[in-house]
Design a protein around this motif. Sequence first.
Motif, short mmCIF file in Angstrom:
data_model
loop_
_atom_site.label_atom_id
_atom_site.label_comp_id
_atom_site.label_asym_id
_atom_site.label_seq_id
_atom_site.Cartn_x
_atom_site.Cartn_y
_atom_site.Cartn_z
N TRP A 95 1.01 -1.14 -0.10
CA TRP A 95 -0.26 -0.24 -0.36
C TRP A 95 0.79 1.11 -0.11
CZ3 TRP A 95 -3.45 -2.70 4.49
CH2 TRP A 95 -3.15 -3.74 3.93
N MET A 98 1.85 2.45 -3.35
CA MET A 98 0.86 3.12 -3.96
C MET A 98 0.93 4.56 -4.01
SD MET A 98 -1.97 0.47 -4.17
CE MET A 98 -2.01 -1.30 -3.87
N TYR A 130 -1.50 9.53 -4.39
CA TYR A 130 -2.34 8.35 -4.92
C TYR A 130 -1.39 7.94 -6.52
CZ TYR A 130 -4.64 3.44 -5.64
OH TYR A 130 -5.57 2.77 -5.78
N GLY A 132 -1.78 4.66 -7.02
CA GLY A 132 -2.33 2.90 -7.70
C GLY A 132 -1.70 2.33 -7.48
N ALA A 133 -2.27 0.85 -8.65
CA ALA A 133 -0.75 0.21 -8.10
C ALA A 133 -0.39 -0.17 -9.76
CB ALA A 133 -1.57 -1.33 -8.38
N ALA A 135 -0.65 2.60 -12.13
CA ALA A 135 -1.61 3.61 -12.63
C ALA A 135 -0.53 4.46 -13.21
CB ALA A 135 -3.08 3.50 -12.13
N HIS A 138 -2.36 10.05 -11.96
CA HIS A 138 -2.16 10.16 -10.15
C HIS A 138 -2.97 10.58 -9.55
CE1 HIS A 138 2.83 8.84 -10.51
NE2 HIS A 138 1.62 7.82 -10.96
N HIS A 142 -5.16 12.23 -1.64
CA HIS A 142 -5.42 12.05 -1.52
C HIS A 142 -5.15 10.28 -0.12
CE1 HIS A 142 -7.84 11.69 -4.96
NE2 HIS A 142 -8.19 10.74 -5.33
#
Length: 185
Positions: A95, A98, A130, A132-133, A135, A138, A142
């Motif tokens: 986490w 990310m 953030y 993401g995984a 992605a 951005h 967040h």
Amino acid sequence: EDDLLSLRFNLNLLGLLNHKIDGFTQTPPVDNSIITIQEYAIDKPATWFWVPPKSLIVSANYVVPSVGKNESALFSATFFNEGEGGHFTENIERWKSMFRNNEGAPIKPEIVVIEVNGHDAVVAEFHGEYMGAGAAWHLKDHALLVAEVREPTGNFYFKVIGPRETLNAHKEAFLQAVKSMRKLN
């Protein structure tokens, strides 16, 4: 309340209230005051509303209403049998990867221990940009709140992710919901 009924009506029109995933129909809960996961339940904050999970791994999804001009956040609950889902410290690293702070540097999550159903549970909070995984997009400012509750049957993960301002406004409701976890009769 009229807005909530209107939203539910529109979700129903879009086919999102009785959602089918690989032959598994996910329907809204019968009791709107609790969130049920396996043989356990937590109290549902009054303003959160159910949406169908997009994955069979997720037991429950709820939209957490937006604050100000921010977008809403998403609450999810998952359950893993003992030995599945990874160790919490490994998940924290995943986490953490990310997120980065809004200037691009690594973040350090805030970790606290709370009492849930008579024993300790761990809550981790991440905030910043953030990513993401993996992605390409951005999202700045967040946050992610994750609680791990270990029970004899396995591990429960309660997560809420979204704009930091929205999560800050709902953090206490999230923690109270997790703390209310109990086994159903």
